[in-house]
Design a protein around this motif. Sequence first.
Motif, mmCIF file in Angstrom:
data_model
loop_
_atom_site.group_PDB
_atom_site.id
_atom_site.type_symbol
_atom_site.label_atom_id
_atom_site.label_comp_id
_atom_site.label_asym_id
_atom_site.label_seq_id
_atom_site.Cartn_x
_atom_site.Cartn_y
_atom_site.Cartn_z
ATOM 1 N N ILE A 92 0.844 -1.206 0.000
ATOM 2 C CA ILE A 92 0.000 0.000 0.000
ATOM 3 C C ILE A 92 0.873 1.248 0.000
ATOM 4 C CG2 ILE A 92 -1.565 1.378 1.420
ATOM 5 C CD1 ILE A 92 -2.938 -1.237 2.212
ATOM 6 N N TRP A 93 1.885 1.288 0.877
ATOM 7 C CA TRP A 93 2.736 2.476 0.967
ATOM 8 C C TRP A 93 3.537 2.685 -0.307
ATOM 9 C CZ3 TRP A 93 4.365 0.925 6.572
ATOM 10 C CH2 TRP A 93 3.356 1.332 7.465
ATOM 11 N N ARG A 94 3.966 1.593 -0.946
ATOM 12 C CA ARG A 94 4.664 1.745 -2.228
ATOM 13 C C ARG A 94 3.753 2.407 -3.259
ATOM 14 N NH1 ARG A 94 7.681 -4.105 -2.966
ATOM 15 N NH2 ARG A 94 9.759 -3.507 -2.169
ATOM 16 N N ARG A 95 2.491 1.987 -3.290
ATOM 17 C CA ARG A 95 1.550 2.583 -4.252
ATOM 18 C C ARG A 95 1.347 4.073 -3.980
ATOM 19 N NH1 ARG A 95 -1.264 -2.389 -3.615
ATOM 20 N NH2 ARG A 95 -2.834 -1.461 -2.232
ATOM 21 N N LEU A 96 1.534 4.459 -2.737
ATOM 22 C CA LEU A 96 1.405 5.874 -2.377
ATOM 23 C C LEU A 96 2.694 6.667 -2.621
ATOM 24 C CD1 LEU A 96 -0.571 5.503 0.972
ATOM 25 C CD2 LEU A 96 -1.453 6.314 -1.225
ATOM 26 N N GLY A 97 3.719 5.986 -3.128
ATOM 27 C CA GLY A 97 4.952 6.682 -3.484
ATOM 28 C C GLY A 97 6.043 6.675 -2.440
ATOM 29 N N TRP A 98 5.878 5.863 -1.395
ATOM 30 C CA TRP A 98 6.909 5.823 -0.360
ATOM 31 C C TRP A 98 8.094 4.992 -0.820
ATOM 32 C CZ3 TRP A 98 7.113 8.722 3.901
ATOM 33 C CH2 TRP A 98 5.937 9.372 4.281
ATOM 34 N N PRO A 99 9.326 5.480 -0.619
ATOM 35 C CA PRO A 99 10.507 4.679 -0.950
ATOM 36 C C PRO A 99 10.694 3.546 0.060
ATOM 37 C CG PRO A 99 11.177 6.729 0.103
ATOM 38 C CD PRO A 99 9.684 6.808 -0.087
ATOM 39 N N ASP A 100 11.364 2.489 -0.375
ATOM 40 C CA ASP A 100 11.524 1.321 0.491
ATOM 41 C C ASP A 100 12.240 1.651 1.798
ATOM 42 O OD1 ASP A 100 10.139 -0.565 -0.949
ATOM 43 O OD2 ASP A 100 11.870 -1.218 -2.107
ATOM 44 N N GLY A 101 13.217 2.555 1.752
ATOM 45 C CA GLY A 101 13.935 2.902 2.981
ATOM 46 C C GLY A 101 13.012 3.469 4.037
ATOM 47 N N ALA A 102 12.127 4.375 3.631
ATOM 48 C CA ALA A 102 11.182 4.976 4.579
ATOM 49 C C ALA A 102 10.188 3.935 5.084
ATOM 50 C CB ALA A 102 10.449 6.141 3.928
ATOM 51 N N ILE A 103 9.780 3.026 4.209
ATOM 52 C CA ILE A 103 8.870 1.961 4.624
ATOM 53 C C ILE A 103 9.548 1.038 5.627
ATOM 54 C CG2 ILE A 103 7.581 -0.060 3.838
ATOM 55 C CD1 ILE A 103 7.146 1.414 1.170
ATOM 56 N N ASP A 104 10.796 0.679 5.337
ATOM 57 C CA ASP A 104 11.543 -0.205 6.244
ATOM 58 C C ASP A 104 11.626 0.390 7.640
ATOM 59 O OD1 ASP A 104 12.019 -1.994 4.187
ATOM 60 O OD2 ASP A 104 14.038 -1.239 3.761
ATOM 61 N N VAL A 105 11.960 1.674 7.717
ATOM 62 C CA VAL A 105 12.130 2.316 9.022
ATOM 63 C C VAL A 105 10.784 2.425 9.738
ATOM 64 C CG1 VAL A 105 12.875 4.398 10.225
ATOM 65 C CG2 VAL A 105 14.188 3.550 8.284
ATOM 66 N N THR A 106 9.725 2.738 8.999
ATOM 67 C CA THR A 106 8.395 2.834 9.611
ATOM 68 C C THR A 106 7.961 1.493 10.188
ATOM 69 O OG1 THR A 106 7.751 4.606 8.082
ATOM 70 C CG2 THR A 106 5.991 3.447 9.222
ATOM 71 N N LEU A 107 8.090 0.430 9.405
ATOM 72 C CA LEU A 107 7.702 -0.903 9.879
ATOM 73 C C LEU A 107 8.547 -1.318 11.082
ATOM 74 C CD1 LEU A 107 7.214 -2.737 6.468
ATOM 75 C CD2 LEU A 107 5.409 -2.162 8.113
ATOM 76 N N TYR A 108 9.836 -1.054 11.005
ATOM 77 C CA TYR A 108 10.734 -1.405 12.111
ATOM 78 C C TYR A 108 10.322 -0.690 13.390
ATOM 79 C CZ TYR A 108 15.008 -1.576 14.919
ATOM 80 O OH TYR A 108 15.917 -1.736 15.946
ATOM 81 N N ALA A 109 10.061 0.614 13.268
ATOM 82 C CA ALA A 109 9.713 1.395 14.461
ATOM 83 C C ALA A 109 8.367 0.969 15.035
ATOM 84 C CB ALA A 109 9.699 2.882 14.130
ATOM 85 N N LEU A 110 7.371 0.732 14.179
ATOM 86 C CA LEU A 110 6.072 0.279 14.676
ATOM 87 C C LEU A 110 6.217 -0.997 15.499
ATOM 88 C CD1 LEU A 110 3.818 0.842 11.533
ATOM 89 C CD2 LEU A 110 3.489 1.942 13.768
ATOM 90 N N GLU A 111 7.019 -1.924 14.993
ATOM 91 C CA GLU A 111 7.195 -3.203 15.691
ATOM 92 C C GLU A 111 8.057 -3.051 16.942
ATOM 93 O OE1 GLU A 111 8.104 -7.834 14.504
ATOM 94 O OE2 GLU A 111 9.075 -6.249 13.336
ATOM 95 N N GLU A 112 9.177 -2.300 16.826
ATOM 96 C CA GLU A 112 10.098 -2.166 17.956
ATOM 97 C C GLU A 112 9.471 -1.399 19.116
ATOM 98 O OE1 GLU A 112 13.775 -2.943 18.614
ATOM 99 O OE2 GLU A 112 12.720 -4.542 17.586
ATOM 100 N N TYR A 113 8.791 -0.302 18.816
ATOM 101 C CA TYR A 113 8.175 0.477 19.893
ATOM 102 C C TYR A 113 7.051 -0.307 20.561
ATOM 103 C CZ TYR A 113 10.686 4.898 19.571
ATOM 104 O OH TYR A 113 11.656 5.863 19.641
ATOM 105 N N GLY A 114 6.414 -1.201 19.816
ATOM 106 C CA GLY A 114 5.420 -2.064 20.440
ATOM 107 C C GLY A 114 6.055 -3.118 21.319
ATOM 108 N N ALA A 115 7.107 -3.774 20.803
ATOM 109 C CA ALA A 115 7.748 -4.858 21.543
ATOM 110 C C ALA A 115 8.552 -4.353 22.738
ATOM 111 C CB ALA A 115 8.654 -5.643 20.601
ATOM 112 N N ARG A 116 9.099 -3.143 22.636
ATOM 113 C CA ARG A 116 9.979 -2.603 23.694
ATOM 114 C C ARG A 116 9.375 -1.336 24.288
ATOM 115 N NH1 ARG A 116 15.150 -1.365 20.522
ATOM 116 N NH2 ARG A 116 15.936 -0.789 22.593
#
Length: 308
Positions: free
Chosen positions: A246-270
């Motif tokens: 979905i984010w790719r279709r909205l024009g987000w680059p993979d680097g920004a997507i990677d960091v967003t997904l990482y942070a969503l998961e890490e801030y939840g887990a920690r």
Amino acid sequence: MTEGIFLLTVVSPRRGEGSSPTGIVGRCLARRLLAMGRRVRVMAEPDQCDGWPDTVGVMEGSITRPLECARAFDGVEAVFLAGAHPSTVQDALALARNAAVSKVVVLSSHGPEYEEAYPPETWFWLAIEKAVERSGVAWTHIRPSAVMGAVIEGTYPATGTDWPDTLRADGVVREAFLNQGHYPFIHEADLAAVVAAALIGDDYTGTVIEAVGPPLSTLSRIRSIAAALGRDIGTVDLTAEEGRAIWRRLGWPDGAIDVTLYALEEYGARFAELMQWTLDQRPSVQDIIGRPLRTYDDWVGENIDSFR
């Protein structure tokens, strides 16, 4: 310090990792500085030249091409350096130094602490910070959380950026890590208040300010919007790859997507650990601005029309 002009630099919305909404933050900062009796000039890329208070001097130009708008630095006391690029930041700093600018406050990111592990030729945020430190001008670096208003301006992070569209279309939020995801946010007005304190006083000269707000759960953000709308919001929990698509279709680059997904998961887990890290920062945002932080409920109340 002789009171001169405060120059704010503003660029078009960018979706790379760490890019902040310079327009939204800059407008909050301009209003704050004007209320304090300061003179404000803005160097803004073309699509950011409108919507400023009448008494702000707006010059069209880009801090990424500073030599084309050298006049912007004339009579300037301090610069809020936002949206700079490593390839041209030294040109901007030379102009500032030649104009006898007394201070540069950098809108940075949380990137520098991670970039230090990699070769200097790969640096972005750290390259800007280091250039400012070597410029001979007094400096402060501000490393903010994600800004609540980023969803309106269309800058990083990717989380939430399609919510206004999907809520208007079918009343549903679709998000990866829906049930456990968390992300740290700061209200743009609070960030602007931190910047103003760094620009005007000397207490934070030569320091790095972690302008961080608390990690907020994705579900709490959705609840805030639902309460302001006065109706329920449907939700769909996506896999990480579905969210990425979905984010790719909205024009987000993979680097920004990677960091967003990482942070969503890490801030939840920690969550407890990272919340404590936030609370341990000194000076805290609350210390600097002298009042409690604005909440996500506050922000939604101010911007609910974007979701109707």
